[in-house]
Design an enzyme around this catalytic site. Structure first.
Site, PDB file in Angstrom:
ATOM      1  N   ALA A  81       0.859  -1.185   0.000  1.00 48.87           N
ATOM      2  CA  ALA A  81       0.000   0.000   0.000  1.00 48.87           C
ATOM      3  C   ALA A  81       0.893   1.233   0.000  1.00 48.87           C
ATOM      4  O   ALA A  81       2.072   1.163   0.351  1.00 48.87           O
ATOM      5  CB  ALA A  81      -0.901  -0.005   1.221  1.00 48.87           C
ATOM      6  N   CYS A  82       0.335   2.361  -0.359  1.00 48.89           N
ATOM      7  CA  CYS A  82       1.113   3.595  -0.470  1.00 48.89           C
ATOM      8  C   CYS A  82       1.901   3.891   0.807  1.00 48.89           C
ATOM      9  O   CYS A  82       3.057   4.263   0.748  1.00 48.89           O
ATOM     10  CB  CYS A  82       0.207   4.771  -0.806  1.00 48.89           C
ATOM     11  N   GLY A  83       1.290   3.707   1.957  1.00 44.95           N
ATOM     12  CA  GLY A  83       1.950   4.013   3.222  1.00 44.95           C
ATOM     13  C   GLY A  83       3.130   3.132   3.545  1.00 44.95           C
ATOM     14  O   GLY A  83       3.976   3.490   4.366  1.00 44.95           O
TER      15      GLY A  83
END
Length: 98
Positions: free
Chosen positions: A28-30
């Site tokens: 995921a982006c995070g």
């Protein structure tokens, strides 16, 4: 359809392959930027990291992280579906802790 963005502050990538490839398709982006940081730590300054992601949010997150750390975002390529590729050149000393 593929959309390529060459960033003005960097030289275009040449014909040689990247020094390292990171398949971050499941991230995921995070969690992508910590994985990028770890991959860059194994490279020498000036070497090139290619990153493949599938989270569209990375299209904003990775460029922002590069601006904050000082690593050079050479190119962004938006590919079919959710796929995005980034080419990041490692700098000698990041401007902020990565």
């Amino acid at each position: 359809m593929t959309k390529t963005i060459r960033h003005a502050v960097a030289k275009a990538i040449d014909d040689r392959p990247p020094d390292q490839f990171l398949d971050a398709a499941g991230e995921a982006c995070g969690t992508v930027t910590p994985v990028i940081k770890q991959s860059l730590s194994t490279l020498q300054p000036g070497q090139l990291l290619e990153v493949l992601t599938h989270d569209p949010a990375t299209r904003a997150g990775v460029p922002a992280w590069c601006r904050l750390t000082g690593h050079v975002l050479v190119e962004t390529r938006v590919e079919e579906g959710r796929r995005t590729r980034f080419w990041i050149r490692k700098v000698p000393q990041p401007t902020q802790p990565t």
